[in-house]
Design a protein around this motif. Structure first.
Motif, PDB file in Angstrom:
ATOM      1  N   PRO A   1       0.835  -1.210   0.000  1.00  0.00           N
ATOM      2  CA  PRO A   1       0.000   0.000   0.000  1.00  0.00           C
ATOM      3  C   PRO A   1       0.860   1.246   0.000  1.00  0.00           C
ATOM      4  O   PRO A   1       2.016   1.232   0.427  1.00  0.00           O
ATOM      5  CB  PRO A   1      -0.789  -0.117   1.310  1.00  0.00           C
ATOM      6  CG  PRO A   1       0.048  -0.992   2.183  1.00  0.00           C
ATOM      7  CD  PRO A   1       0.748  -1.956   1.264  1.00  0.00           C
ATOM      8  N   GLY A   2       0.279   2.317  -0.500  1.00  0.00           N
ATOM      9  CA  GLY A   2       0.982   3.589  -0.473  1.00  0.00           C
ATOM     10  C   GLY A   2       1.147   4.095   0.951  1.00  0.00           C
ATOM     11  O   GLY A   2       0.505   3.605   1.889  1.00  0.00           O
ATOM     12  N   ALA A   3       2.012   5.060   1.116  1.00  0.00           N
ATOM     13  CA  ALA A   3       2.254   5.626   2.443  1.00  0.00           C
ATOM     14  C   ALA A   3       1.033   6.383   2.938  1.00  0.00           C
ATOM     15  O   ALA A   3       0.277   6.962   2.154  1.00  0.00           O
ATOM     16  CB  ALA A   3       3.454   6.565   2.400  1.00  0.00           C
ATOM     17  N   ARG A   4       0.842   6.363   4.245  1.00  0.00           N
ATOM     18  CA  ARG A   4      -0.167   7.220   4.873  1.00  0.00           C
ATOM     19  C   ARG A   4       0.493   8.570   5.134  1.00  0.00           C
ATOM     20  O   ARG A   4       1.498   8.647   5.822  1.00  0.00           O
ATOM     21  CB  ARG A   4      -0.665   6.568   6.157  1.00  0.00           C
ATOM     22  CG  ARG A   4      -1.545   5.352   5.874  1.00  0.00           C
ATOM     23  CD  ARG A   4      -1.755   4.493   7.085  1.00  0.00           C
ATOM     24  NE  ARG A   4      -0.520   3.813   7.465  1.00  0.00           N
ATOM     25  CZ  ARG A   4      -0.455   2.878   8.402  1.00  0.00           C
ATOM     26  NH1 ARG A   4      -1.545   2.520   9.043  1.00  0.00           N
ATOM     27  NH2 ARG A   4       0.684   2.306   8.710  1.00  0.00           N
ATOM     28  N   ARG A   5      -0.104   9.622   4.588  1.00  0.00           N
ATOM     29  CA  ARG A   5       0.593  10.915   4.491  1.00  0.00           C
ATOM     30  C   ARG A   5       0.079  11.953   5.475  1.00  0.00           C
ATOM     31  O   ARG A   5       0.535  13.092   5.441  1.00  0.00           O
ATOM     32  CB  ARG A   5       0.461  11.455   3.064  1.00  0.00           C
ATOM     33  CG  ARG A   5       1.125  10.575   2.017  1.00  0.00           C
ATOM     34  CD  ARG A   5       0.800  10.997   0.596  1.00  0.00           C
ATOM     35  NE  ARG A   5      -0.585  10.677   0.243  1.00  0.00           N
ATOM     36  CZ  ARG A   5      -1.557  11.555   0.107  1.00  0.00           C
ATOM     37  NH1 ARG A   5      -1.321  12.846   0.291  1.00  0.00           N
ATOM     38  NH2 ARG A   5      -2.772  11.179  -0.216  1.00  0.00           N
ATOM     39  N   HIS A   6      -0.851  11.579   6.357  1.00  0.00           N
ATOM     40  CA  HIS A   6      -1.459  12.557   7.242  1.00  0.00           C
ATOM     41  C   HIS A   6      -1.460  12.045   8.683  1.00  0.00           C
ATOM     42  O   HIS A   6      -1.439  10.836   8.921  1.00  0.00           O
ATOM     43  CB  HIS A   6      -2.896  12.855   6.821  1.00  0.00           C
ATOM     44  CG  HIS A   6      -3.027  13.328   5.409  1.00  0.00           C
ATOM     45  ND1 HIS A   6      -2.601  14.583   5.006  1.00  0.00           N
ATOM     46  CD2 HIS A   6      -3.518  12.726   4.295  1.00  0.00           C
ATOM     47  CE1 HIS A   6      -2.826  14.720   3.712  1.00  0.00           C
ATOM     48  NE2 HIS A   6      -3.375  13.608   3.254  1.00  0.00           N
ATOM     49  N   LEU A   7      -1.502  12.985   9.609  1.00  0.00           N
ATOM     50  CA  LEU A   7      -1.681  12.636  11.009  1.00  0.00           C
ATOM     51  C   LEU A   7      -3.158  12.633  11.390  1.00  0.00           C
ATOM     52  O   LEU A   7      -3.560  11.940  12.317  1.00  0.00           O
ATOM     53  CB  LEU A   7      -0.933  13.625  11.905  1.00  0.00           C
ATOM     54  CG  LEU A   7       0.593  13.615  11.780  1.00  0.00           C
ATOM     55  CD1 LEU A   7       1.200  14.709  12.649  1.00  0.00           C
ATOM     56  CD2 LEU A   7       1.162  12.257  12.159  1.00  0.00           C
ATOM     57  N   MET A   8      -3.949  13.404  10.696  1.00  0.00           N
ATOM     58  CA  MET A   8      -5.388  13.440  10.949  1.00  0.00           C
ATOM     59  C   MET A   8      -6.082  12.706   9.820  1.00  0.00           C
ATOM     60  O   MET A   8      -5.774  12.915   8.646  1.00  0.00           O
ATOM     61  CB  MET A   8      -5.869  14.887  11.027  1.00  0.00           C
ATOM     62  CG  MET A   8      -7.125  15.061  11.864  1.00  0.00           C
ATOM     63  SD  MET A   8      -6.899  14.460  13.550  1.00  0.00           S
ATOM     64  CE  MET A   8      -7.783  15.688  14.477  1.00  0.00           C
ATOM     65  N   LEU A   9      -7.002  11.831  10.193  1.00  0.00           N
ATOM     66  CA  LEU A   9      -7.643  10.931   9.234  1.00  0.00           C
ATOM     67  C   LEU A   9      -6.572  10.125   8.513  1.00  0.00           C
ATOM     68  O   LEU A   9      -6.493  10.067   7.294  1.00  0.00           O
ATOM     69  CB  LEU A   9      -8.540  11.708   8.273  1.00  0.00           C
ATOM     70  CG  LEU A   9      -9.717  12.394   8.985  1.00  0.00           C
ATOM     71  CD1 LEU A   9     -10.414  13.371   8.071  1.00  0.00           C
ATOM     72  CD2 LEU A   9     -10.698  11.346   9.509  1.00  0.00           C
ATOM     73  N   ARG A  10      -5.753   9.473   9.332  1.00  0.00           N
ATOM     74  CA  ARG A  10      -4.596   8.713   8.852  1.00  0.00           C
ATOM     75  C   ARG A  10      -5.045   7.349   8.333  1.00  0.00           C
ATOM     76  O   ARG A  10      -5.560   6.513   9.075  1.00  0.00           O
ATOM     77  CB  ARG A  10      -3.592   8.547   9.995  1.00  0.00           C
ATOM     78  CG  ARG A  10      -2.352   7.747   9.646  1.00  0.00           C
ATOM     79  CD  ARG A  10      -1.406   7.736  10.837  1.00  0.00           C
ATOM     80  NE  ARG A  10      -0.285   6.838  10.617  1.00  0.00           N
ATOM     81  CZ  ARG A  10       0.772   7.150   9.880  1.00  0.00           C
ATOM     82  NH1 ARG A  10       0.847   8.333   9.303  1.00  0.00           N
ATOM     83  NH2 ARG A  10       1.750   6.282   9.714  1.00  0.00           N
ATOM     84  N   GLY A  11      -4.857   7.134   7.052  1.00  0.00           N
ATOM     85  CA  GLY A  11      -5.228   5.862   6.456  1.00  0.00           C
ATOM     86  C   GLY A  11      -4.666   5.772   5.054  1.00  0.00           C
ATOM     87  O   GLY A  11      -3.989   6.671   4.560  1.00  0.00           O
TER      88      GLY A  11
END
Length: 418
Positions: free
Chosen positions: A391-401
């Motif tokens: 899977p691609g990287a999760r790029r956020h701290l909020m709504l991390r997915g």
């Protein structure tokens, strides 16, 4: 903490808000825990302090003196926020208020998410889950890859919250792109201006949609939440009501979609534990709690003290915001032994993935129910389920997915021998 300790905290904050830090914040959280439960930042920093220890985060989230960054706060810093529809929507929602305003809107929406109401919704959740599992099976026939996020993880909570709100099925595909654009506004740190503009457009479109739905339900009520809100004496302005509907609707499927995506990835990385859940669905509640602790969708909250106070011995001056790292608290080694390990058998697994105090997530029971019902059925339906690609990287701290999670539900058929 001042001097070199404060400078170290500033450096860790800088790392956390970098692209690499957002992709993997956990090593940074571990280094923050070495500084203690909270750290002061030097004068001139955006935040007065970072709060990351488990007990300190609980204190901060429950302290009535610590308020969300409401309209009154933003007006003291700049009035330019009023030019942005997305920020106006966030601030008009009474979930971003405090005191009696917050209590009033929680009473208004809370009935729809009460445990008894959620229990009554479980047959509907089961039905939608079954339909989406059939969809995955068809898409994954003969080993073809399917995007779990697009085809299941987004669709299940979208349809569940759509049923609850009374959003017609034909309209539901319209929402994910707009909700994602709007939600970019709640990420910590600076955002590219193109994202701000996209969030404003999404806010305007979501507001127009729900204004029309409210008008329709006032004229022709049905058995759904929007009809109940349209016919009740809410004591809210139309702007407050629409904003609160948007916030609850958006939160109703983005956080749960990430619970499902993050949870599936964890289970596929732990085949023995996945097999145990496949064989015994009664284990699901504990598994869901551990997924929520280990890989929460929401990693932080921001508050400001009305009066100068202390948090875990660190000064928090009146009017200066503090960053509360709930994702770090969930991995506090002083509270959770071996905090980076996925362990569904943990005792006393009380995390902060749904916040705490007056802003505890109103939809927590529904999100938990969707994870508890869906994940074991997914594993049972597809015992050969595997990742089709990293899977691609999760790029956020909020709504991390994950944006995408390609899976195979069956092994590819062998090529015919010629």
């Amino acid at each position: 903490m001042t001097g070199s300790g404060g400078e170290l905290a500033v450096g860790l904050m800088r790392e956390l808000l970098s692209a690499d830090g957002r992709r993997d914040p956990y090593p940074i959280y571990a280094r923050l825990h070495e500084l203690g439960p909270a750290a002061a930042l030097p004068a001139g920093s955006r935040y007065a302090a970072i709060v990351h220890g488990y007990e300190a985060v609980g204190q901060a989230l429950r302290d009535d003196n610590l308020r969300v960054l409401d309209a009154a706060y933003l007006d003291r810093t700049s009035s330019r926020w009023r030019a942005h529809a997305a920020v106006r929507t966030l601030q008009s929602s009474l979930f971003h208020a405090g005191g009696e305003n917050l209590a009033r809107v929680r009473r208004l929406f809370g009935r729809a998410f009460a445990p008894a109401r959620v229990a009554a919704m479980e047959p509907m959740v089961d039905r939608i889950t079954g339909e989406l599992l059939d969809r995955l099976a068809a898409l994954g026939a003969d080993g073809a890859p399917a995007d779990f996020m697009a085809e299941f993880a987004l669709r299940l909570p979208r349809d569940v919250i759509g049923e609850l709100f009374g959003v017609p099925e034909r309209d539901r595909d319209w929402f994910p792109a707009r909700v994602e654009a709007f939600d970019a506004m709640i990420e910590v740190g600076q955002r590219p201006y193109r994202e701000v503009l996209a969030a404003d457009v999404a806010a305007e479109e979501l507001g127009a949609y729900f204004a029309d739905l409210l008008a329709t339900r006032r004229a022709h009520p049905r058995d759904d939440l929007v009809s109940a809100l349209a016919s009740s004496d809410t004591a809210l302005s139309e702007e407050e009501l629409l904003a609160s509907i948007i916030i609850v609707f958006n939160g109703g499927f983005r956080t749960t979609s990430n619970l499902l995506g993050n949870g599936l990835r964890i289970l596929l990385d732990h085949p023995g534990l996945a097999s145990a859940l496949r064989d015994d669905h009664a284990l699901a509640p504990a598994y869901v709690e551990e997924v929520l602790r280990l890989e929460p969708a929401l990693h932080f909250a921001t508050r400001y003290p009305v009066e100068t106070t202390e948090i875990a011995g660190v000064a928090a001056p009146a009017g200066r915001p503090v960053l509360i790292l709930t994702g770090a608290a969930n991995r506090d080694p002083g509270r959770f032994p071996a905090p980076d390990r996925f362990d569904p058998a943990r005792a006393d697994n009380h995390h902060y993935s749904f916040s705490a105090g007056p802003h505890f997530c109103i939809g927590a029971a529904l999100g938990r129910a969707e994870g508890r019902l869906a994940l074991p059925r997914l594993l049972s339906r597809f015992p050969e389920l595997t990742l089709a690609a990293e899977p691609g990287a999760r790029r956020h701290l909020m709504l991390r997915g994950y944006d995408r999670l390609a899976v195979r539900t069956t092994e590819p058929s062998a090529a015919p021998v010629r």
